[in-house]
Design a protein around this motif. Structure first.
Motif, mmCIF file in Angstrom:
data_model
loop_
_atom_site.group_PDB
_atom_site.id
_atom_site.type_symbol
_atom_site.label_atom_id
_atom_site.label_comp_id
_atom_site.label_asym_id
_atom_site.label_seq_id
_atom_site.Cartn_x
_atom_site.Cartn_y
_atom_site.Cartn_z
ATOM 1 N N ASP A 247 2.090 -14.451 10.499
ATOM 2 C CA ASP A 247 3.249 -15.127 9.926
ATOM 3 C C ASP A 247 3.538 -14.563 8.533
ATOM 4 O OD1 ASP A 247 1.563 -16.455 8.003
ATOM 5 O OD2 ASP A 247 1.151 -18.030 9.466
ATOM 6 N N GLU A 248 4.699 -14.956 7.991
ATOM 7 C CA GLU A 248 5.150 -14.360 6.730
ATOM 8 C C GLU A 248 4.188 -14.639 5.585
ATOM 9 O OE1 GLU A 248 9.146 -14.138 3.889
ATOM 10 O OE2 GLU A 248 9.086 -15.463 5.640
ATOM 11 N N ALA A 249 3.647 -15.845 5.524
ATOM 12 C CA ALA A 249 2.729 -16.184 4.437
ATOM 13 C C ALA A 249 1.483 -15.307 4.477
ATOM 14 C CB ALA A 249 2.342 -17.656 4.519
ATOM 15 N N THR A 250 0.956 -15.072 5.678
ATOM 16 C CA THR A 250 -0.227 -14.223 5.820
ATOM 17 C C THR A 250 0.105 -12.787 5.454
ATOM 18 O OG1 THR A 250 -1.153 -15.643 7.540
ATOM 19 C CG2 THR A 250 -1.966 -13.365 7.437
ATOM 20 N N ARG A 251 1.244 -12.288 5.929
ATOM 21 C CA ARG A 251 1.648 -10.923 5.585
ATOM 22 C C ARG A 251 1.753 -10.753 4.074
ATOM 23 N NH1 ARG A 251 5.374 -11.568 9.903
ATOM 24 N NH2 ARG A 251 7.084 -11.750 8.397
ATOM 25 N N ASP A 252 2.347 -11.724 3.401
ATOM 26 C CA ASP A 252 2.518 -11.619 1.955
ATOM 27 C C ASP A 252 1.174 -11.600 1.233
ATOM 28 O OD1 ASP A 252 5.239 -11.501 2.184
ATOM 29 O OD2 ASP A 252 5.604 -13.584 1.608
ATOM 30 N N MET A 253 0.238 -12.419 1.681
ATOM 31 C CA MET A 253 -1.091 -12.421 1.079
ATOM 32 C C MET A 253 -1.747 -11.056 1.210
ATOM 33 S SD MET A 253 -3.048 -16.034 1.850
ATOM 34 C CE MET A 253 -2.912 -15.907 3.645
ATOM 35 N N VAL A 254 -1.723 -10.512 2.420
ATOM 36 C CA VAL A 254 -2.424 -9.261 2.690
ATOM 37 C C VAL A 254 -1.715 -8.078 2.028
ATOM 38 C CG1 VAL A 254 -3.167 -7.659 4.511
ATOM 39 C CG2 VAL A 254 -3.413 -10.139 4.836
ATOM 40 N N LEU A 255 -0.407 -8.064 2.056
ATOM 41 C CA LEU A 255 0.341 -6.910 1.563
ATOM 42 C C LEU A 255 0.385 -6.816 0.046
ATOM 43 C CD1 LEU A 255 3.332 -6.699 4.061
ATOM 44 C CD2 LEU A 255 1.284 -5.263 3.973
ATOM 45 N N HIS A 256 0.342 -7.946 -0.640
ATOM 46 C CA HIS A 256 0.354 -7.851 -2.099
ATOM 47 C C HIS A 256 -0.284 -9.047 -2.812
ATOM 48 C CE1 HIS A 256 3.729 -10.718 -2.846
ATOM 49 N NE2 HIS A 256 4.127 -10.325 -1.652
ATOM 50 N N GLY A 257 -0.217 -10.230 -2.227
ATOM 51 C CA GLY A 257 -0.676 -11.418 -2.931
ATOM 52 C C GLY A 257 -2.142 -11.388 -3.295
ATOM 53 N N ASN A 258 -2.981 -10.960 -2.378
ATOM 54 C CA ASN A 258 -4.416 -10.940 -2.657
ATOM 55 C C ASN A 258 -4.768 -9.870 -3.694
ATOM 56 O OD1 ASN A 258 -4.825 -13.021 -0.841
ATOM 57 N ND2 ASN A 258 -5.242 -11.652 0.877
ATOM 58 N N PHE A 259 -4.115 -8.731 -3.651
ATOM 59 C CA PHE A 259 -4.303 -7.682 -4.663
ATOM 60 C C PHE A 259 -3.943 -8.245 -6.036
ATOM 61 C CE2 PHE A 259 -4.301 -2.920 -5.258
ATOM 62 C CZ PHE A 259 -4.028 -2.896 -6.615
ATOM 63 N N GLU A 260 -2.790 -8.894 -6.119
ATOM 64 C CA GLU A 260 -2.345 -9.446 -7.400
ATOM 65 C C GLU A 260 -3.292 -10.529 -7.894
ATOM 66 O OE1 GLU A 260 2.472 -8.848 -6.897
ATOM 67 O OE2 GLU A 260 1.488 -10.553 -5.937
ATOM 68 N N LYS A 261 -3.734 -11.387 -6.994
ATOM 69 C CA LYS A 261 -4.599 -12.500 -7.375
ATOM 70 C C LYS A 261 -5.953 -12.009 -7.873
ATOM 71 C CE LYS A 261 -7.074 -16.503 -5.465
ATOM 72 N NZ LYS A 261 -7.298 -17.343 -4.268
ATOM 73 N N TYR A 262 -6.631 -11.215 -7.056
ATOM 74 C CA TYR A 262 -8.009 -10.838 -7.368
ATOM 75 C C TYR A 262 -8.106 -9.663 -8.347
ATOM 76 C CZ TYR A 262 -9.272 -13.831 -3.419
ATOM 77 O OH TYR A 262 -9.438 -14.897 -2.572
ATOM 78 N N LEU A 263 -7.343 -8.609 -8.120
ATOM 79 C CA LEU A 263 -7.503 -7.401 -8.913
ATOM 80 C C LEU A 263 -6.663 -7.401 -10.180
ATOM 81 C CD1 LEU A 263 -7.778 -4.635 -6.167
ATOM 82 C CD2 LEU A 263 -9.563 -6.087 -7.154
ATOM 83 N N VAL A 264 -5.418 -7.862 -10.075
ATOM 84 C CA VAL A 264 -4.543 -7.824 -11.254
ATOM 85 C C VAL A 264 -4.808 -9.011 -12.174
ATOM 86 C CG1 VAL A 264 -2.157 -7.771 -12.076
ATOM 87 C CG2 VAL A 264 -2.778 -6.526 -9.990
ATOM 88 N N ARG A 265 -4.812 -10.223 -11.621
ATOM 89 C CA ARG A 265 -5.005 -11.408 -12.461
ATOM 90 C C ARG A 265 -6.462 -11.808 -12.622
ATOM 91 N NH1 ARG A 265 -0.767 -13.326 -9.100
ATOM 92 N NH2 ARG A 265 -2.131 -14.940 -8.197
ATOM 93 N N GLY A 266 -7.341 -11.268 -11.780
ATOM 94 C CA GLY A 266 -8.767 -11.565 -11.888
ATOM 95 C C GLY A 266 -9.131 -12.989 -11.527
ATOM 96 N N GLU A 267 -8.410 -13.564 -10.578
ATOM 97 C CA GLU A 267 -8.649 -14.961 -10.163
ATOM 98 C C GLU A 267 -9.553 -15.002 -8.942
ATOM 99 O OE1 GLU A 267 -4.761 -16.565 -9.585
ATOM 100 O OE2 GLU A 267 -4.213 -16.434 -11.715
ATOM 101 N N TRP A 268 -10.847 -14.913 -9.169
ATOM 102 C CA TRP A 268 -11.814 -14.892 -8.081
ATOM 103 C C TRP A 268 -12.317 -16.305 -7.817
ATOM 104 C CZ3 TRP A 268 -13.721 -10.325 -5.625
ATOM 105 C CH2 TRP A 268 -13.119 -9.140 -6.088
#
Length: 268
Positions: A247-268
């Motif tokens: 679904d769209e929410a999952t695609r968004d997480m995998v395609l950019h959201g998780n990168f932004e959350k963990y690697l860019v913002r450091g929200e582990w």
């Protein structure tokens, strides 16, 4: 086109890119799709609609570390925000050399470390590396580990889990869906909150059903899109991912959201 970040790409200086790419192909006995130069990656990113790529290169000898880290830093600067650079380390560095290289990451603008245990003949849980992981954790530098090649034991999920138990503050990225080649063993990562995953060099080897099952096993909220350029073309890997029917929410997480959350913002 949706925002797409690629969390797993290899680049090399243009003058050695073809030779270095061929070396990877020989190691895996797989024909490579591209030549791993910065210029070729930027072109492939444009073709796929990728906004930013995590770029790295692995030192197979201690003497390569210094030059590789500076190359990645320079490539990142030249790409004007499109590259997210991870440096490298090697277990044969002396304690002083290791400390100096880690110290240099800040001035070089590097965001983490990539280790390829099989290329480097490095057991992930090598006792000598535990103080290194502790220092990287103290500095907030995540480590991207190649995981789960069934030809070797250097990169087994069990070895990484032993490290995560001993250094619980370390932020780790377990590549290749946590080791798709070792099947359900990747499920041992679920109890660790300080590890995330990428899907590079995995969807090409698995059926659609197996891929979806592996995402469910790990949790798509912890998986990042990755192509493993130059082994695969980012556009073809993206097309494969989009065909999975998430679904769209999952695609968004995998395609950019998780990168932004963990690697860019450091929200582990």
């Amino acid at each position: 086109m949706k925002t797409v970040f690629d969390s797993h790409c290899h680049i090399f200086p243009s003058k050695i890119a073809e030779k270095a790419t061929d070396s990877i192909g020989h190691f895996y006995d797989i024909p490579m799709s591209e030549v791993g130069s910065p210029e070729a990656l930027l072109k492939a990113m444009d073709e796929a609609g990728v906004s930013r790529s995590l770029v790295c290169s692995t030192a197979t000898r201690a003497g390569q570390v210094h030059a590789i880290n500076r190359f990645i830093s320079e490539a990142q600067a030249a790409a004007e925000g499109r590259f997210w650079g991870f440096g490298t380390l090697h277990q044969d560095l002396s304690d002083e050399e290791m400390a100096d290289e880690i110290e240099s990451f800040s001035s070089l603008g590097l965001h983490g470390v990539k280790l390829h245990p099989d290329f480097q003949s490095l057991p992930i849980d090598l006792p000598k590396m535990l103080p290194v992981y502790e220092e990287l954790a103290r500095r907030g530098l995540p480590v991207l580990f190649h995981i789960g090649d069934d030809r070797y034991d250097f990169s087994s999920p069990e070895r990484l889990c032993r490290v995560l138990e001993k250094v619980p503050s370390l932020h780790a990225v377990a590549a290749h869906l946590g080791g798709y080649r070792v099947g359900d063993r990747a499920g041992i990562f679920r109890d660790f909150k300080n590890v995330i995953f990428d899907c590079s060099s995995s969807m090409e080897m698995l059926s659609k059903e197996e891929t979806v099952r592996q995402f469910a096993l790990l949790g798509p909220e912890r998986v990042m899109f990755g192509s493993d350029f130059p082994m695969w073309k980012p556009k073809e890997v993206l097309d494969t991912f989009l065909s999975l029917g998430f679904d769209e929410a999952t695609r968004d997480m995998v395609l950019h959201g998780n990168f932004e959350k963990y690697l860019v913002r450091g929200e582990w």
